[in-house]
Enzyme design. Structure first.
Site, short mmCIF file in Angstrom:
data_model
loop_
_atom_site.label_atom_id
_atom_site.label_comp_id
_atom_site.label_asym_id
_atom_site.label_seq_id
_atom_site.Cartn_x
_atom_site.Cartn_y
_atom_site.Cartn_z
N SER A 50 -53.48 93.87 -89.46
CA SER A 50 -54.78 93.99 -90.09
C SER A 50 -54.82 95.22 -91.00
CB SER A 50 -55.87 94.01 -89.02
OG SER A 50 -57.13 93.75 -89.56
N ASP A 69 -57.42 82.77 -90.70
CA ASP A 69 -57.83 84.15 -90.38
C ASP A 69 -59.19 84.46 -90.99
OD1 ASP A 69 -58.02 87.02 -90.18
OD2 ASP A 69 -55.86 87.07 -89.92
N HIS A 83 -57.37 85.88 -85.85
CA HIS A 83 -56.95 87.04 -86.64
C HIS A 83 -55.54 87.44 -86.24
CE1 HIS A 83 -57.37 90.50 -89.12
NE2 HIS A 83 -57.59 91.37 -88.16
#
Length: 514
Positions: free
Chosen positions: A227, A453, A483
């Site tokens: 991320s 995502d 995610h």
């Protein structure tokens, strides 16, 4: 993403941990003040601090190994490397395989920005057991986070009030109230964290990682970024291309977007995840308890949020579930398909007037534990993003953009659009419109995008590959939900990642896993 009301690019492993260090004086921690010569004093890990989220010390590793913690000294101001220092909190698990097979350290950043790596790595360390056979697994609290000179803004009681505010204003008076309350929060950050605030940019954290590489004794930085950790990894590769070892970027932040474009992309991403959730619930053989069709599921959610705007319902005493908290909780549950059952149950209860589950999910997003204590996730997230992001948006900017955001997501559009004002009154100027991740000459970097995502939409992976430059990024696609990809436990993804990190086997470009 900046601000508690802009959905963070936080890794699943960071957000799933649901259900204080101080600035030091001048540093002479290495030979003649040379911080690269410092020796880390590894010891058993203490219980996490309140800024890290609280809780118990990490449990022993399954094979009886122990998590070890240490503090690395780093310059407060990298433009004055021999000036004052801060402590960067580290955690590691030593490699489990033979010493002759050890490659070095594998450094993790799990996202946020603002997530504590010191608490996240041991919580999910078992997921990386294969990687530990040849690496010491290492993570850290980036500067401004957890035990690493944490940014401090408001008290727990003030944050309770802050998160109860209406983040989706419907008239001028509510807009003024939101802007004033945001300004109050930002002023508290400046007052309580004046010293560290100018020094928490992603470029600062990247320089800390290169110092960490040297202190850990590695010629190259072997890295796993998830991320926001992909942005940090890309910035590191730009600053230190020759020092990049084997690196993986999973759940990729689009490095070419402005904050506005990023928020709009998240609106589309979370709407896609909500659509997928509704389709999944209504396509099963058993009856979906929250609607008989995909559209009915979404319509009932929209009605619940509209009703909560007029009349909140009981949440976790004495707090009530507001429209803002419910929207936040719904978003939290979309980070992983594993959370969808909690969303279904939470919606069922909310329709019956009980907001506890949705509020628990919202608390997790905001870094609040069951004792009512907040980690410094929100403070650090805002500080890092506002220091990185140059644009400062006004209420007029948001009003002009609302139609586009609403078209992208009827449910999340307003929520994310108004989140753009979070940095307007920030004390430290933002660095750039978007990060520079160009890294000519860097070793190959595996870049993984997930088609489902919500927080870092799939398209960002291709943009990262292009921005890294020719011959650097290797794109891999995972056709999944949630995610990130590696922690989905998809065998194809894990085989590609493990093969590269452990044995240097590069997967073919544009490999697709499903």
């Amino acid at each position: 993403m900046a601000n508690p009301f802009r959905l963070r690019a936080a890794a699943l492993t960071t957000t799933a941990v649901l259900l204080s260090a101080v600035l030091a004086g001048c540093g002479g921690d290495g030979k003649d003040g040379d911080l690269t010569a410092q020796k880390l004093d590894w010891k058993s890990c203490p219980a996490p601090s309140e800024a890290e989220g609280g809780g118990s010390p990490p449990s022993p590793l399954p094979n009886g190994g122990e998590w070890q913690c240490a503090t690395m000294r780093a310059p407060l101001d990298w433009s004055r490397p021999k000036g004052d220092t801060i402590g960067i909190a580290l955690i590691r698990a030593r490699a489990s395989g033979p010493a002759s097979r050890r490659i070095g350290s594998l450094v993790f950043n799990f996202g946020g920005p603002g997530g504590s790596g010191v608490t996240t790595l041991p919580a999910f360390g078992a997921d990386y057991a294969a990687l530990r056979t040849r690496y010491d697994l290492v993570s850290f609290d980036p500067r401004g986070v957890g035990r690493s000179a944490p940014v401090e803004c408001e008290s727990d009681a003030q944050l309770d009030e802050y998160f109860q505010q209406d983040a989706i204003p419907e008239d001028h008076a509510e807009q003024v109230q939101l802007l004033n309350r945001t300004k109050q929060f930002n002023a508290a950050c400046e007052k309580n964290s004046e010293t560290i605030l100018p020094h928490v940019r992603t470029t600062d954290a990247a320089r800390d990682m290169d110092l960490m590489r040297r202190v850990l004794g590695d010629d190259k930085l072997h890295y796993f970024g998830i991320s926001y950790g992909t942005e940090l990894g890309g910035v590191y590769a730009h600053l230190f291309p020759k020092n990049v070892g084997r690196a993986v970027l999973d759940a990729v932040v689009d490095p070419t977007q402005t904050p506005e474009q990023g928020a709009l992309g998240q609106a589309r991403g979370f709407q896609l995840a909500l659509d997928n959730f509704a389709r999944d619930c209504t396509s099963k053989t058993e009856e979906c308890p929250i609607g008989s069709t995909e559209q009915e599921v979404k319509d009932r959610i929209a009605k619940l949020l509209a009703d909560l705007e007029k009349k909140p319902i009981p949440g976790i005493f004495p707090r009530q579930l507001t429209q803002t908290a419910a929207t936040n909780g719904i978003a939290q549950s979309l980070y992983s398909k594993d959370f969808w059952e909690y969303l279904t149950e939470g919606l069922e209860q909310a329709y019956d007037g009980d907001g506890k589950i949705l509020m628990l999910l919202s608390d997790s997003m905001n870094g609040r534990n069951e004792n009512g204590e907040y980690s410094n996730l929100t403070a650090a997230n805002t500080a890092i993003n506002c220091s990185d992001e140059k644009p400062r948006y006004t209420a007029d900017d948001v009003r002009r953009k609302l139609p586009e955001f609403r078209a992208a997501s009827p449910l999340f559009g307003d929520f994310l659009a108004w989140g753009m004002v979070s940095c307007t009154d920030w004390a430290v100027p933002g660095a750039a419109d978007h990060p520079d991740v160009s890294a000519p000459g860097a070793a190959p970097i595996l870049v993984i995008g997930n088609t489902g995502d919500p927080a870092t939409p799939y398209e960002g992976a291709r943009k990262m590959v292009d921005a890294l430059g020719k011959g650097v990024g290797i794109e891999l696609t995972y056709k999944g939900q949630g995610h990130g990809a590696y922690d989905s436990k998809n065998k194809c993804v894990q085989s590609a990642v493990n093969g590269y990190l452990l044995d240097g086997r590069k997967p073919k470009a544009n490999t697709v896993c499903s």
